[in-house]
Design a protein around this motif. Structure first.
Motif, PDB file in Angstrom:
ATOM      1  N   MET B   1       3.330  -6.129   2.295  1.00  0.00           N
ATOM      2  CA  MET B   1       3.988  -5.030   1.574  1.00  0.00           C
ATOM      3  C   MET B   1       3.721  -5.185   0.072  1.00  0.00           C
ATOM      4  O   MET B   1       3.955  -6.250  -0.483  1.00  0.00           O
ATOM      5  CB  MET B   1       5.490  -5.062   1.848  1.00  0.00           C
ATOM      6  CG  MET B   1       6.183  -3.776   1.502  1.00  0.00           C
ATOM      7  SD  MET B   1       7.742  -3.668   2.421  1.00  0.00           S
ATOM      8  CE  MET B   1       8.386  -2.148   1.726  1.00  0.00           C
ATOM      9  N   GLU B   2       3.274  -4.137  -0.540  1.00  0.00           N
ATOM     10  CA  GLU B   2       2.929  -4.209  -1.959  1.00  0.00           C
ATOM     11  C   GLU B   2       4.189  -4.114  -2.823  1.00  0.00           C
ATOM     12  O   GLU B   2       5.127  -3.397  -2.477  1.00  0.00           O
ATOM     13  CB  GLU B   2       2.000  -3.047  -2.335  1.00  0.00           C
ATOM     14  CG  GLU B   2       0.607  -3.180  -1.765  1.00  0.00           C
ATOM     15  CD  GLU B   2      -0.111  -4.405  -2.295  1.00  0.00           C
ATOM     16  OE1 GLU B   2      -0.437  -4.419  -3.490  1.00  0.00           O
ATOM     17  OE2 GLU B   2      -0.331  -5.365  -1.519  1.00  0.00           O
ATOM     18  N   PRO B   3       4.233  -4.824  -3.950  1.00  0.00           N
ATOM     19  CA  PRO B   3       5.376  -4.681  -4.852  1.00  0.00           C
ATOM     20  C   PRO B   3       5.433  -3.251  -5.384  1.00  0.00           C
ATOM     21  O   PRO B   3       4.399  -2.616  -5.605  1.00  0.00           O
ATOM     22  CB  PRO B   3       5.083  -5.655  -5.998  1.00  0.00           C
ATOM     23  CG  PRO B   3       3.950  -6.489  -5.557  1.00  0.00           C
ATOM     24  CD  PRO B   3       3.242  -5.762  -4.475  1.00  0.00           C
ATOM     25  N   ARG B   4       6.646  -2.778  -5.580  1.00  0.00           N
ATOM     26  CA  ARG B   4       6.823  -1.452  -6.181  1.00  0.00           C
ATOM     27  C   ARG B   4       6.976  -1.621  -7.689  1.00  0.00           C
ATOM     28  O   ARG B   4       7.939  -2.234  -8.149  1.00  0.00           O
ATOM     29  CB  ARG B   4       8.085  -0.783  -5.632  1.00  0.00           C
ATOM     30  CG  ARG B   4       8.003  -0.372  -4.175  1.00  0.00           C
ATOM     31  CD  ARG B   4       9.376  -0.077  -3.622  1.00  0.00           C
ATOM     32  NE  ARG B   4      10.227  -1.273  -3.677  1.00  0.00           N
ATOM     33  CZ  ARG B   4      11.445  -1.348  -3.151  1.00  0.00           C
ATOM     34  NH1 ARG B   4      11.993  -0.303  -2.585  1.00  0.00           N
ATOM     35  NH2 ARG B   4      12.139  -2.462  -3.223  1.00  0.00           N
ATOM     36  N   PHE B   5       6.073  -1.076  -8.446  1.00  0.00           N
ATOM     37  CA  PHE B   5       6.189  -1.161  -9.905  1.00  0.00           C
ATOM     38  C   PHE B   5       7.035  -0.020 -10.438  1.00  0.00           C
ATOM     39  O   PHE B   5       7.244   0.979  -9.749  1.00  0.00           O
ATOM     40  CB  PHE B   5       4.803  -1.117 -10.548  1.00  0.00           C
ATOM     41  CG  PHE B   5       3.985  -2.337 -10.254  1.00  0.00           C
ATOM     42  CD1 PHE B   5       4.481  -3.594 -10.547  1.00  0.00           C
ATOM     43  CD2 PHE B   5       2.724  -2.232  -9.694  1.00  0.00           C
ATOM     44  CE1 PHE B   5       3.730  -4.729 -10.275  1.00  0.00           C
ATOM     45  CE2 PHE B   5       1.969  -3.359  -9.419  1.00  0.00           C
ATOM     46  CZ  PHE B   5       2.477  -4.610  -9.706  1.00  0.00           C
ATOM     47  N   SER B   6       7.492  -0.158 -11.658  1.00  0.00           N
ATOM     48  CA  SER B   6       8.274   0.912 -12.276  1.00  0.00           C
ATOM     49  C   SER B   6       7.374   2.134 -12.447  1.00  0.00           C
ATOM     50  O   SER B   6       6.160   2.018 -12.637  1.00  0.00           O
ATOM     51  CB  SER B   6       8.836   0.462 -13.621  1.00  0.00           C
ATOM     52  OG  SER B   6       7.822   0.357 -14.586  1.00  0.00           O
ATOM     53  N   ALA B   7       8.001   3.295 -12.363  1.00  0.00           N
ATOM     54  CA  ALA B   7       7.243   4.548 -12.455  1.00  0.00           C
ATOM     55  C   ALA B   7       6.484   4.614 -13.773  1.00  0.00           C
ATOM     56  O   ALA B   7       5.344   5.058 -13.836  1.00  0.00           O
ATOM     57  CB  ALA B   7       8.186   5.736 -12.319  1.00  0.00           C
ATOM     58  N   ARG B   8       7.120   4.133 -14.853  1.00  0.00           N
ATOM     59  CA  ARG B   8       6.478   4.276 -16.168  1.00  0.00           C
ATOM     60  C   ARG B   8       5.265   3.367 -16.318  1.00  0.00           C
ATOM     61  O   ARG B   8       4.458   3.561 -17.205  1.00  0.00           O
ATOM     62  CB  ARG B   8       7.482   4.042 -17.294  1.00  0.00           C
ATOM     63  CG  ARG B   8       7.857   2.616 -17.531  1.00  0.00           C
ATOM     64  CD  ARG B   8       8.725   2.488 -18.760  1.00  0.00           C
ATOM     65  NE  ARG B   8      10.053   3.040 -18.549  1.00  0.00           N
ATOM     66  CZ  ARG B   8      11.035   2.389 -17.901  1.00  0.00           C
ATOM     67  NH1 ARG B   8      10.826   1.188 -17.419  1.00  0.00           N
ATOM     68  NH2 ARG B   8      12.217   2.937 -17.759  1.00  0.00           N
ATOM     69  N   LEU B   9       5.127   2.384 -15.449  1.00  0.00           N
ATOM     70  CA  LEU B   9       3.994   1.466 -15.567  1.00  0.00           C
ATOM     71  C   LEU B   9       2.664   2.198 -15.395  1.00  0.00           C
ATOM     72  O   LEU B   9       1.658   1.827 -16.000  1.00  0.00           O
ATOM     73  CB  LEU B   9       4.107   0.353 -14.530  1.00  0.00           C
ATOM     74  CG  LEU B   9       3.183  -0.843 -14.802  1.00  0.00           C
ATOM     75  CD1 LEU B   9       3.685  -1.637 -15.982  1.00  0.00           C
ATOM     76  CD2 LEU B   9       3.045  -1.711 -13.588  1.00  0.00           C
TER      77      LEU B   9
END
Lengths: 392, 392
Positions: B1-9
């Motif tokens: 499962m891939e990490p979820r980054f912040s939308a603003r990234l």
């Protein structure tokens, strides 16, 4: 017309650290509040700075320092190469960068509670919700009730509790994270300040699947005024973290990087560290003895096996923020326990944090005496109030 | 499962500065790219550090330095007291803090275009939309088509254009902001590097109603490796900015603060600054002469009255990012103009930025010769391609 601030700004409350330290620095104040190393522990630097150090430098940090840190981290069991290391302007910056990397409004962050309050503050600022866990949850094998964006943990001489995870707990935490590929953010600023034998292998070193970010600090064993820390991270995070670092402050102070590398390479490094540990161990033992003298009937505590703090669970359920007002008036500062918890409710937790590393022996003695006297006064008044309430 | 980054990234692109400087630092590379001061300009510090400087310090910065800066800012016409001054870990940090203060997804920021690309990068990361304006819009009295959260401006020796606002333009900008109480964020890192007489009074000093944030840097006249800058702000912004600063890195490097204060107080300060200005003026004049020799038929430019940069508007509409690839292969680096514009479109702007302060006279000569030869080759190939296209 009033300026419109960002929505997340409303989440940023006045910091209790700040307010307390402002008072704690007044002359004649005995402070158990901030986690300040003793001044006598600072090295006397031989400052002949090469001019190249005064120029702009790489965002990741100077190569020679990163190479040296890489060697040390490999020794700790972390599978890293130099390109996975980023020098930070203190490890507080690592918290800002990791928050920017993961957190949007509503993002779930798993965290111990209580934990380092300035980390909670930053995570909250970026919009995090918290899923708290304890070392006991970890041992039971199921610390996460909800899949978080990452798990924030201080396994070694935790701030504020001083707790140090056993190897079994470290493995259990890494297994729990690996099971759902939860990224681990391990904050490890106190590891060198170990006064008794204990397990200190990084949790990140046990991970098989989860990506990770591990950070450390030079504030505790060298000097906080240099504002220098570092992180190491899984390859997938590094380019993002470097860009975030660049946007934040271009790169870290190069004079500090040069001085820290010099200190790490110094032949006396081990001896210097051993002397600091010996001095802090003595301070801790004195502090524990004085606590037994004045606080046996007032609080529970564990003698910390390392780090900077005693964590007291009071036997009377008072609000330590009110206690602080009264001890400050008598010249004694400490850190109330409430802001270290993930909940933002004003529920009193009857906990407080005492830094033992900064005060001299005589300051510890007189400060703890004053603190216990104020605490007794609070307890007795609380008893009177309770009795008055139950027999009106 | 891939990490979820912040939308603003996703908004944070790889920085062109970073990529170019990585190449520009190779041996034998002549760099016109980064805005690096000349190494010969760095002071030789007398480093006898008082131990107190190595301890944690106040988030706002050390009082003695803030007091000294306050005196200097009052001289510039800014109505400030010491408590309105915050020491920064370089002025890049001020941009991060101001972005955190104001910007949510979709927030409108008024900005010159082109402007400092690392400011655009940070504003974009926090979700800003841009309302661009030019000095010409300012003179016409109506630079803002939409009310922005704040206006970002570099009025003195702008990066990248080198433009310096006249007093009339400074007053017009302050009136336009006052009319709608638009906060002004004035970035002023180059003000001390003035080679010809010109107006330099801060725009913020003319404001009657609007709140403001003014920032400066010690990177250009002292040393970038110290990573030290400062801001002064309207009272209403100060507590917010201090909290944001604390969450970002607790406080700035105290060794640097101590060294900078020492340098500001030094009796030779004025003479040292005059010598730097004289040296840079000579470099600028040489550079301008060489440009006239090789670029008269290739580009338009204004000789900058201060700062670090020449800004070239090419006569042929080529993509300078492609030109860069070919000059790098010949050992010459410069900064393409495109990333300085607020639009994120890949439209070629036929502009480029040349830093003249770092290269020696002989490097300037050979580097500009190579650059002009590559540019000519591009122009001739473009002509061939165009002719081939129009006469297939």
């Amino acid at each position: 017309m009033e300026p419109r601030f960002s929505a997340r700004l409303t989440a940023l409350q006045a910091s209790p650290i700040r307010q307390i330290l402002a008072v704690a620095n007044r002359p004649h104040m005995i402070s158990f509040a901030g986690g300040l190393p003793a001044r006598e522990c600072f090295p006397s630097f031989d400052l002949k700075v090469p001019p190249a150090v005064l120029q702009y430098g790489p965002t990741e940090g100077d190569d020679a320092l990163r190479e040296r840190l890489c060697e040390d981290l490999v020794q700790l069991g972390l599978p890293v190469t130099t390109d996975q290391i980023v020098i930070l302007s203190g490890s507080q910056q690592g918290i800002d960068l990791v928050a920017k990397l993961f957190i949007d409004a509503g993002t779930c962050v798993a965290s111990e509670s209580p934990t380092y309050l300035a980390a909670l503050q930053v995570f909250r600022f970026f919009g995090a919700r918290f899923a708290p866990f304890t070392p006991a949850d970890v041992e039971n094998g199921n610390p996460f009730r909800e899949r978080p964006a990452f798990a924030y943990v201080i396994p070694t001489f935790q701030n504020p509790t001083g707790y140090c995870y056993s190897d079994a707990e470290r493995k259990a935490l890494s297994r729990a994270c690996d099971r759902e590929t939860i990224p681990v953010f391990e904050d490890d600023p106190y590891r060198d300040l170990a006064y008794d034998p204990c397990d200190r292998r990084p949790v990140c070193a046990y991970l098989q699947k989860s990506p990770w970010i591990y950070q450390g600090s030079f504030s505790k064993t060298l000097a906080p005024g240099l504002r220098l820390g570092f992180l190491a991270a899984s390859q997938m995070f590094v380019p993002h973290l470097v860009r975030l670092k660049q946007a934040a402050d271009l790169h870290s102070n190069r004079l500090s990087q040069w001085l820290v590398l010099d200190a790490l390479k110094h032949p006396d490094r081990e001896a210097r560290l051993a002397a600091i540990v010996e001095m802090y161990r003595r301070k801790r033992d004195t502090f524990d003895r004085v606590l037994h003298e004045y606080f046996s009937d007032l609080a529970h505590w564990e003698k910390p096996r390392g780090g900077l703090f005693f964590w007291l669970q009071l036997k009377v359920p008072i609000d330590t923020r009110l206690l602080l007002d009264s001890t400050l008036a008598h010249g004694v500062a400490f850190m109330p326990g409430e802001p270290f918890y993930v909940g933002s409710s004003p529920q009193p937790t009857a906990t407080l944090r005492l830094a033992f590393t900064h005060a001299s022996e005589s300051e510890a003695l007189s400060g703890l005496k004053i603190l216990s006297a104020q605490l007794r006064r609070f307890r007795d008044e609380a008893c009177v109030t309770n009795r008055a309430l139950s027999h009106p």
